[in-house]
Design a protein around this motif. Sequence first.
Motif, PDB file in Angstrom:
ATOM      1  N   MET A   1       1.090  -1.173  -0.402  1.00  0.00           N
ATOM      2  CA  MET A   1       0.079  -0.010  -0.026  1.00  0.00           C
ATOM      3  C   MET A   1       1.373   1.008   0.118  1.00  0.00           C
ATOM      4  SD  MET A   1      -2.646  -0.861   2.587  1.00  0.00           S
ATOM      5  CE  MET A   1      -4.214  -0.108   2.022  1.00  0.00           C
ATOM      6  N   PRO A   2       0.468   2.458  -0.879  1.00  0.00           N
ATOM      7  CA  PRO A   2       1.198   3.498  -0.937  1.00  0.00           C
ATOM      8  C   PRO A   2       1.310   4.165   0.041  1.00  0.00           C
ATOM      9  CG  PRO A   2       0.002   3.619  -2.756  1.00  0.00           C
ATOM     10  CD  PRO A   2      -0.464   2.068  -2.282  1.00  0.00           C
ATOM     11  N   SER A   3       2.254   4.878   0.323  1.00  0.00           N
ATOM     12  CA  SER A   3       1.885   5.537   1.881  1.00  0.00           C
ATOM     13  C   SER A   3       2.857   7.312   1.523  1.00  0.00           C
ATOM     14  CB  SER A   3       2.248   5.353   3.095  1.00  0.00           C
ATOM     15  OG  SER A   3       3.832   4.711   3.091  1.00  0.00           O
ATOM     16  N   TYR A   4       2.296   8.182   2.278  1.00  0.00           N
ATOM     17  CA  TYR A   4       2.952   9.577   2.199  1.00  0.00           C
ATOM     18  C   TYR A   4       2.672  10.537   3.064  1.00  0.00           C
ATOM     19  CZ  TYR A   4       0.757   8.443  -2.849  1.00  0.00           C
ATOM     20  OH  TYR A   4       0.319   7.769  -3.509  1.00  0.00           O
ATOM     21  N   ILE A   5       3.738  11.357   3.053  1.00  0.00           N
ATOM     22  CA  ILE A   5       3.701  11.823   4.607  1.00  0.00           C
ATOM     23  C   ILE A   5       3.206  13.260   4.539  1.00  0.00           C
ATOM     24  CG2 ILE A   5       5.629  13.113   6.330  1.00  0.00           C
ATOM     25  CD1 ILE A   5       5.308   9.948   6.131  1.00  0.00           C
ATOM     26  N   VAL A   6       2.120  13.768   4.879  1.00  0.00           N
ATOM     27  CA  VAL A   6       1.594  14.692   4.889  1.00  0.00           C
ATOM     28  C   VAL A   6       2.428  16.012   6.014  1.00  0.00           C
ATOM     29  CG1 VAL A   6      -0.547  15.497   4.794  1.00  0.00           C
ATOM     30  CG2 VAL A   6       0.199  13.137   4.261  1.00  0.00           C
ATOM     31  N   SER A   7       2.513  16.733   5.754  1.00  0.00           N
ATOM     32  CA  SER A   7       2.970  17.416   6.395  1.00  0.00           C
ATOM     33  C   SER A   7       1.894  19.110   5.926  1.00  0.00           C
ATOM     34  CB  SER A   7       4.213  18.337   5.856  1.00  0.00           C
ATOM     35  OG  SER A   7       5.076  17.191   6.136  1.00  0.00           O
ATOM     36  N   LEU A   8       0.854  20.028   7.277  1.00  0.00           N
ATOM     37  CA  LEU A   8       0.293  20.593   7.655  1.00  0.00           C
ATOM     38  C   LEU A   8       0.868  22.040   7.767  1.00  0.00           C
ATOM     39  CD1 LEU A   8      -0.999  17.808   9.126  1.00  0.00           C
ATOM     40  CD2 LEU A   8      -3.020  19.586   8.229  1.00  0.00           C
ATOM     41  N   LYS A   9       0.677  22.990   7.213  1.00  0.00           N
ATOM     42  CA  LYS A   9       1.246  24.309   7.066  1.00  0.00           C
ATOM     43  C   LYS A   9       1.061  24.619   8.766  1.00  0.00           C
ATOM     44  CE  LYS A   9      -1.592  26.028   3.547  1.00  0.00           C
ATOM     45  NZ  LYS A   9      -2.471  26.924   2.336  1.00  0.00           N
ATOM     46  N   ASP A  10       1.842  25.636   8.600  1.00  0.00           N
ATOM     47  CA  ASP A  10       2.579  25.568  10.251  1.00  0.00           C
ATOM     48  C   ASP A  10       1.067  26.195  11.503  1.00  0.00           C
ATOM     49  OD1 ASP A  10       4.940  25.139   9.586  1.00  0.00           O
ATOM     50  OD2 ASP A  10       5.378  26.787   9.392  1.00  0.00           O
ATOM     51  N   ASN A  11       0.288  26.935  10.356  1.00  0.00           N
ATOM     52  CA  ASN A  11      -0.400  27.878  11.533  1.00  0.00           C
ATOM     53  C   ASN A  11      -2.265  26.887  11.140  1.00  0.00           C
ATOM     54  OD1 ASN A  11      -1.554  27.906   8.119  1.00  0.00           O
ATOM     55  ND2 ASN A  11      -1.476  30.322   9.250  1.00  0.00           N
ATOM     56  N   ALA A  12      -1.976  25.863  11.207  1.00  0.00           N
ATOM     57  CA  ALA A  12      -3.053  24.924  10.994  1.00  0.00           C
ATOM     58  C   ALA A  12      -3.182  24.258  12.204  1.00  0.00           C
ATOM     59  CB  ALA A  12      -2.360  23.572  10.249  1.00  0.00           C
ATOM     60  N   THR A  13      -5.037  25.159  12.828  1.00  0.00           N
ATOM     61  CA  THR A  13      -5.104  24.184  14.281  1.00  0.00           C
ATOM     62  C   THR A  13      -5.187  22.783  14.446  1.00  0.00           C
ATOM     63  OG1 THR A  13      -6.936  24.430  13.768  1.00  0.00           O
ATOM     64  CG2 THR A  13      -6.029  26.553  14.329  1.00  0.00           C
ATOM     65  N   ASP A  14      -5.482  22.862  16.077  1.00  0.00           N
ATOM     66  CA  ASP A  14      -5.382  20.775  15.931  1.00  0.00           C
ATOM     67  C   ASP A  14      -6.638  20.850  15.373  1.00  0.00           C
ATOM     68  OD1 ASP A  14      -3.556  21.013  17.528  1.00  0.00           O
ATOM     69  OD2 ASP A  14      -4.705  21.208  19.271  1.00  0.00           O
ATOM     70  N   GLU A  15      -8.023  21.319  15.276  1.00  0.00           N
ATOM     71  CA  GLU A  15      -8.891  21.141  14.857  1.00  0.00           C
ATOM     72  C   GLU A  15      -8.692  20.996  13.310  1.00  0.00           C
ATOM     73  OE1 GLU A  15      -9.169  23.920  16.409  1.00  0.00           O
ATOM     74  OE2 GLU A  15      -9.636  22.990  18.247  1.00  0.00           O
ATOM     75  N   GLN A  16      -8.297  22.156  12.912  1.00  0.00           N
ATOM     76  CA  GLN A  16      -7.370  21.292  11.176  1.00  0.00           C
ATOM     77  C   GLN A  16      -7.005  20.025  10.931  1.00  0.00           C
ATOM     78  OE1 GLN A  16      -6.107  25.195  10.675  1.00  0.00           O
ATOM     79  NE2 GLN A  16      -7.908  26.613  10.127  1.00  0.00           N
ATOM     80  N   VAL A  17      -6.032  19.903  12.108  1.00  0.00           N
ATOM     81  CA  VAL A  17      -5.444  18.694  11.033  1.00  0.00           C
ATOM     82  C   VAL A  17      -6.186  17.437  11.466  1.00  0.00           C
ATOM     83  CG1 VAL A  17      -3.235  17.376  12.824  1.00  0.00           C
ATOM     84  CG2 VAL A  17      -3.265  19.743  12.948  1.00  0.00           C
ATOM     85  N   ALA A  18      -7.246  17.805  12.482  1.00  0.00           N
ATOM     86  CA  ALA A  18      -7.892  16.589  13.073  1.00  0.00           C
ATOM     87  C   ALA A  18      -9.327  16.239  11.247  1.00  0.00           C
ATOM     88  CB  ALA A  18      -8.633  16.964  14.106  1.00  0.00           C
ATOM     89  N   LYS A  19      -9.415  17.718  11.109  1.00  0.00           N
ATOM     90  CA  LYS A  19     -10.152  17.631   9.421  1.00  0.00           C
ATOM     91  C   LYS A  19      -9.493  16.617   8.836  1.00  0.00           C
ATOM     92  CE  LYS A  19     -13.818  19.377   7.147  1.00  0.00           C
ATOM     93  NZ  LYS A  19     -13.417  18.572   5.905  1.00  0.00           N
ATOM     94  N   THR A  20      -7.801  16.863   8.312  1.00  0.00           N
ATOM     95  CA  THR A  20      -7.582  16.478   7.316  1.00  0.00           C
ATOM     96  C   THR A  20      -7.349  14.814   7.240  1.00  0.00           C
ATOM     97  OG1 THR A  20      -6.187  18.678   7.272  1.00  0.00           O
ATOM     98  CG2 THR A  20      -5.556  17.112   6.203  1.00  0.00           C
ATOM     99  N   LYS A  21      -6.930  14.604   8.382  1.00  0.00           N
ATOM    100  CA  LYS A  21      -6.851  13.047   9.136  1.00  0.00           C
ATOM    101  C   LYS A  21      -8.472  12.892   8.253  1.00  0.00           C
ATOM    102  CE  LYS A  21      -3.557  13.696  12.672  1.00  0.00           C
ATOM    103  NZ  LYS A  21      -2.966  12.855  14.044  1.00  0.00           N
ATOM    104  N   GLU A  22      -9.173  12.696   9.061  1.00  0.00           N
ATOM    105  CA  GLU A  22     -10.776  12.635   8.493  1.00  0.00           C
ATOM    106  C   GLU A  22     -10.931  12.557   6.926  1.00  0.00           C
ATOM    107  OE1 GLU A  22     -14.495  11.198   9.714  1.00  0.00           O
ATOM    108  OE2 GLU A  22     -12.680  11.462  11.036  1.00  0.00           O
ATOM    109  N   ASP A  23     -10.372  13.646   6.736  1.00  0.00           N
ATOM    110  CA  ASP A  23     -10.215  13.502   4.889  1.00  0.00           C
ATOM    111  C   ASP A  23     -10.171  12.513   4.111  1.00  0.00           C
ATOM    112  OD1 ASP A  23     -12.321  16.294   5.386  1.00  0.00           O
ATOM    113  OD2 ASP A  23     -11.075  17.623   4.698  1.00  0.00           O
ATOM    114  N   VAL A  24      -8.396  12.608   5.202  1.00  0.00           N
ATOM    115  CA  VAL A  24      -7.885  11.388   4.069  1.00  0.00           C
ATOM    116  C   VAL A  24      -8.387   9.963   4.273  1.00  0.00           C
ATOM    117  CG1 VAL A  24      -5.605   9.321   5.407  1.00  0.00           C
ATOM    118  CG2 VAL A  24      -6.150  12.532   4.670  1.00  0.00           C
ATOM    119  N   LYS A  25      -9.539   9.443   5.537  1.00  0.00           N
ATOM    120  CA  LYS A  25     -10.229   8.525   6.101  1.00  0.00           C
ATOM    121  C   LYS A  25     -11.709   8.660   5.153  1.00  0.00           C
ATOM    122  CE  LYS A  25      -8.614   7.976  10.749  1.00  0.00           C
ATOM    123  NZ  LYS A  25      -9.024   8.378  12.347  1.00  0.00           N
ATOM    124  N   ASN A  26     -12.247   9.328   4.456  1.00  0.00           N
ATOM    125  CA  ASN A  26     -12.979   9.622   3.839  1.00  0.00           C
ATOM    126  C   ASN A  26     -12.757   8.996   2.697  1.00  0.00           C
ATOM    127  OD1 ASN A  26     -14.761  10.317   5.935  1.00  0.00           O
ATOM    128  ND2 ASN A  26     -14.537  12.780   5.458  1.00  0.00           N
TER     129      ASN A  26
END
Length: 71
Positions: A1-26
């Motif tokens: 399975m291919p995997s990727y390292i996803v780096s978020l913007k420095d100003n991303a909030t904890d909620e935005q990080v969680a939303k991005t992870k949820e988008d991965v799952k979706n």
Amino acid sequence: MPSYIVSLKDNATDEQVAKTKEDVKNQGGKIGHEYTLIKAFQAIYPENTVHSLDNHEHVKVVEADHEVKTQ
């Protein structure tokens, strides 16, 4: 399975990080390793799938995960 390292913007909030992870799952992916010193995580996708994280509003960069060796 291919995997990727996803780096978020420095100003991303904890909620935005969680939303991005949820988008991965979706998109059919799962979360692997979660980094603590930087805002980043490993996203693992099934073979032959397409993801749209490159254009995600909170993502700085998506890189293919691979082994790094030193001399």
